[in-house]
Each structure stands twice: as C-alpha cells, then as structure tokens.
Design an enzyme around this catalytic site. Structure first.
Site, PDB file in Angstrom:
ATOM      1  N   GLU A  18      -8.662  20.403  73.415  1.00 18.48           N
ATOM      2  CA  GLU A  18      -9.205  21.439  74.311  1.00 18.48           C
ATOM      3  C   GLU A  18     -10.685  21.141  74.544  1.00 18.48           C
ATOM      4  O   GLU A  18     -11.402  20.821  73.598  1.00 18.48           O
ATOM      5  CB  GLU A  18      -9.024  22.822  73.676  1.00 18.48           C
ATOM      6  CG  GLU A  18      -9.624  23.989  74.437  1.00 18.48           C
ATOM      7  CD  GLU A  18      -9.193  24.057  75.898  1.00 18.48           C
ATOM      8  OE1 GLU A  18     -10.046  23.757  76.768  1.00 18.48           O
ATOM      9  OE2 GLU A  18      -8.036  24.401  76.163  1.00 18.48           O
ATOM     10  N   ASP A  41      -4.056  23.965  84.016  1.00 16.72           N
ATOM     11  CA  ASP A  41      -4.779  24.466  85.199  1.00 16.72           C
ATOM     12  C   ASP A  41      -3.976  24.131  86.457  1.00 16.72           C
ATOM     13  O   ASP A  41      -3.630  22.972  86.679  1.00 16.72           O
ATOM     14  CB  ASP A  41      -6.166  23.827  85.267  1.00 16.72           C
ATOM     15  CG  ASP A  41      -7.060  24.326  84.128  1.00 16.72           C
ATOM     16  OD1 ASP A  41      -6.976  25.512  83.784  1.00 16.72           O
ATOM     17  OD2 ASP A  41      -7.829  23.512  83.586  1.00 16.72           O
TER      18      ASP A  41
HETATM   19  C1  LIG Z   1      -5.077  27.652  82.284  1.00 16.93           C
HETATM   20  S1  LIG Z   1      -5.632  27.288  80.680  1.00 16.93           S
HETATM   21  C2  LIG Z   1      -4.192  27.603  79.667  1.00 16.93           C
HETATM   22  C3  LIG Z   1      -4.528  27.778  78.220  1.00 16.93           C
HETATM   23  C4  LIG Z   1      -3.345  28.020  77.269  1.00 16.93           C
HETATM   24  N1  LIG Z   1      -2.464  26.867  77.204  1.00 16.93           N
HETATM   25  C5  LIG Z   1      -2.580  29.251  77.641  1.00 16.93           C
HETATM   26  O1  LIG Z   1      -1.391  29.153  78.001  1.00 16.93           O
HETATM   27  O2  LIG Z   1      -3.173  30.343  77.553  1.00 16.93           O
HETATM   28  C6  LIG Z   1      -5.723  25.499  80.668  1.00 16.93           C
HETATM   29  C7  LIG Z   1      -6.559  24.970  79.543  1.00 16.93           C
HETATM   30  O3  LIG Z   1      -6.468  23.550  79.535  1.00 16.93           O
HETATM   31  C8  LIG Z   1      -7.746  22.999  79.252  1.00 16.93           C
HETATM   32  N2  LIG Z   1      -7.761  21.650  79.827  1.00 16.93           N
HETATM   33  C9  LIG Z   1      -7.682  21.304  81.128  1.00 16.93           C
HETATM   34  N3  LIG Z   1      -7.686  19.978  81.305  1.00 16.93           N
HETATM   35  C10 LIG Z   1      -7.769  19.453  80.056  1.00 16.93           C
HETATM   36  C11 LIG Z   1      -7.829  18.110  79.564  1.00 16.93           C
HETATM   37  N4  LIG Z   1      -7.784  17.079  80.412  1.00 16.93           N
HETATM   38  N5  LIG Z   1      -7.911  17.926  78.226  1.00 16.93           N
HETATM   39  C12 LIG Z   1      -7.949  18.997  77.373  1.00 16.93           C
HETATM   40  N6  LIG Z   1      -7.896  20.281  77.785  1.00 16.93           N
HETATM   41  C13 LIG Z   1      -7.816  20.507  79.102  1.00 16.93           C
HETATM   42  C14 LIG Z   1      -8.711  23.951  79.916  1.00 16.93           C
HETATM   43  O4  LIG Z   1     -10.004  23.876  79.342  1.00 16.93           O
HETATM   44  C15 LIG Z   1      -8.032  25.293  79.677  1.00 16.93           C
HETATM   45  O5  LIG Z   1      -8.474  25.905  78.484  1.00 16.93           O
END
Ligand SMILES: C[S@@+](CC[C@H](N)C(=O)[O-])C[C@H]1O[C@@H](n2cnc3c(N)ncnc32)[C@H](O)[C@@H]1O
Length: 259
Positions: free
Chosen positions: A115, A169
């Site tokens: 994360e 995302d």
């Molecule tokens: C929409 S949130 C969903 C969080 C969690 N999985 C949930 O269901 O509540 C997407 C998360 O993925 C993380 N994220 C996006 N791209 C990423 C990457 N390439 N590597 C690690 N984390 C990533 C973002 O920082 C964000 O916290």
C-alpha cells in the site's frame, strides 16, 4: 500528481533501467499518488507505536520518497514473519479492513500488504490495535510500494497462497483506464507468484472494470475462474458502501492457479 512530477518518475525509472517497467511507466506510476497526507490523531498514534513492527523498511530504487522497491531486493517471508506459513498478499490494502479481518481470522497465515497510502496504513494499524489488545497482529507486514512493480521482483515465483485485490482504484474516465492496476502485465505477475492451487481474489463496484478483469485475467492461461461468490472474509468497506449507495453492482471474482 502533476505532469511535471510524472516526468520525473519517468526519467527516474528509465535511469534505473528497471527490467519490468514496460513501455508505459508514466501511466502506471500515476495510479498511486497519495502517499502522504495527515492522519487523524488516533491513527498517527498507532503509526508511531506500531509501524516499526509492521511496516518493513525495504530498499527503494530512487531514495526514501520513491514507491519503487529496488528490483534487486528479495523479501524472505520466513525471515520477516519469523516463521514459515502460507502467504496472503493484499494489493492496495487501503484502510486495512480486509487485511485486519483476514489476519485475525487466519492466524495460521502470513499477510503481506502493499500500500502506498500511508494514512491508510495508519488507519490499518489502529484497527489492528483495536482487535488485538492494543498490539500489532503478529502475522501482518506492510510494504509501502507500488505493487505492480514490486510483485515482479520482490517475491519468489510460485510461493504465494492468495493474492487479494479488492476495489482497486477504478479510474472511471476512459482516458484514465490505462492507469488501472489490473492489466495483462499485472495478471501475468500474479500468475507467476501463485503456487499451483493458489487463488487470486478480486472485487470491484464498476461493471466495466469487472469486465476488464474477466477479459484480462480470463486470457491468462495459468488462471481459471473458480467462483463469483462473495468472499466471506471480505468485509464491507467504504468503497463497497459508496458503490452500493450509488446503485453500482459489486462483482467478486476468484481465480485459481492451475498446475
Ligand atoms: C480504492 S482503494 C481500496 C482499498 C481497499 N482494498 C478497500 O477495499 O477498501 C485502492 C487502494 O489501492 C492503493 N493502490 C493503488 N495503486 C497501487 C499500487 N500500484 N501499489 C500499491 N497500492 C496501490 C491506493 O493507495 C488505495 O489505498
């Protein structure tokens, strides 16, 4: 992120000669822009108290503010968890709902979260403390890094029991679709990591992203769709709630790694 910052990452990646960046590093790096930000007091306190135990200090490719793990770094799960156990890797653990629920429900598994959003990890640490008498869960570690790159280099292929990618995302605008995490490269990286019989669990509240997941992951010959039932260990998060309230359908997908 501004175009200028993107340009800096682009130069940095190429300067490193990273073997797995692929032809579109700028699009990829734009999917994780929220590393910083202030945390509520309780999350900051949890971070200050527990981060040393849970958040791994891994070598970064371009200095402390980078989210690119040094491609030469190999994480040894037995060493970082202090034991040998089936490994679950969560990509984008956000505020830690699934991570904490999963790790509490499966104490016999190790959980490694990737994360880049530090306030989310602060929140996850606070949740951990809330379910474990103020302590960290001993079977959880977090790496603050871009999973799309780190999963290619950091772990031994064929060693992971499960990969979880819940509500990545969505990047709903067509011109941003290229920033989405689940693409053929990522799918290939996950298939490499899973042991035969291991599972990749995904969820999204965006129908068009669900279709992309089915198309892209379905095209990976080493993975077979096993289930579309809701994964019982996956708690309702803010992202799911927001999607449901907006009238969007939730899709769960579980793929199994073939021999
Ligand atoms: C929409 S949130 C969903 C969080 C969690 N999985 C949930 O269901 O509540 C997407 C998360 O993925 C993380 N994220 C996006 N791209 C990423 C990457 N390439 N590597 C690690 N984390 C990533 C973002 O920082 C964000 O916290």
């Amino acid at each position: 992120m501004t175009g200028e910052e993107g340009a800096i990452s682009l130069r940095g990646h190429y300067a490193l000669g990273h073997p797995v960046i692929g032809p579109r590093p700028l699009a990829r790096t734009r999917s994780f822009t929220r590393r910083g930000g202030r945390m509520p007091h309780t999350h900051q306190r949890a971070w200050d108290r527990l981060a040393d135990q849970v958040v791994l200090q891994v070598p970064l490719a371009a200095g402390d503010t980078s989210t690119v793990v040094d491609p030469g770094y190999r994480l040894d799960p037995e060493q970082v968890f202090g034991r040998r156990a089936p490994l679950v890797v969560e990509v984008g653990s956000g505020a830690g709902d699934a991570l904490v629920a999963g790790a509490a429900a499966r104490p016999d598994h190790n959980f490694l979260a990737l994360e880049v959003w530090r306030p989310g990890t602060g929140h996850a640490l606070a949740k951990m403390a809330a379910v474990n008498d103020g302590q960290a869960l001993p079977n959880v570690r977090v790496v603050e890094a871009d999973a799309a790159l780190a999963l290619r280099t950091m772990l031994e292929p064929g060693t992971v029991e499960e990969v979880w990618t819940f509500f990545p995302d969505p990047w709903p605008k067509a011109r941003h679709h290229k920033r989405r995490l689940v693409d053929p490269d990522f799918s290939d990286a996950v298939a490499d990591l899973l042991r035969p019989g291991g599972r990749w669990r995904l969820a999204t509240d965006w129908d068009d992203y669900a279709k992309v997941m089915r198309d892209v992951v379905g095209a990976e010959p080493r993975l077979r769709l096993e289930s579309t039932a809701r994964f019982p260990l996956r708690p309702v998060t803010r992202f799911e709630r927001r999607g449901t309230e907006a009238g969007r359908r939730i899709t769960d997908l579980a793929y199994v790694r073939l021999d």
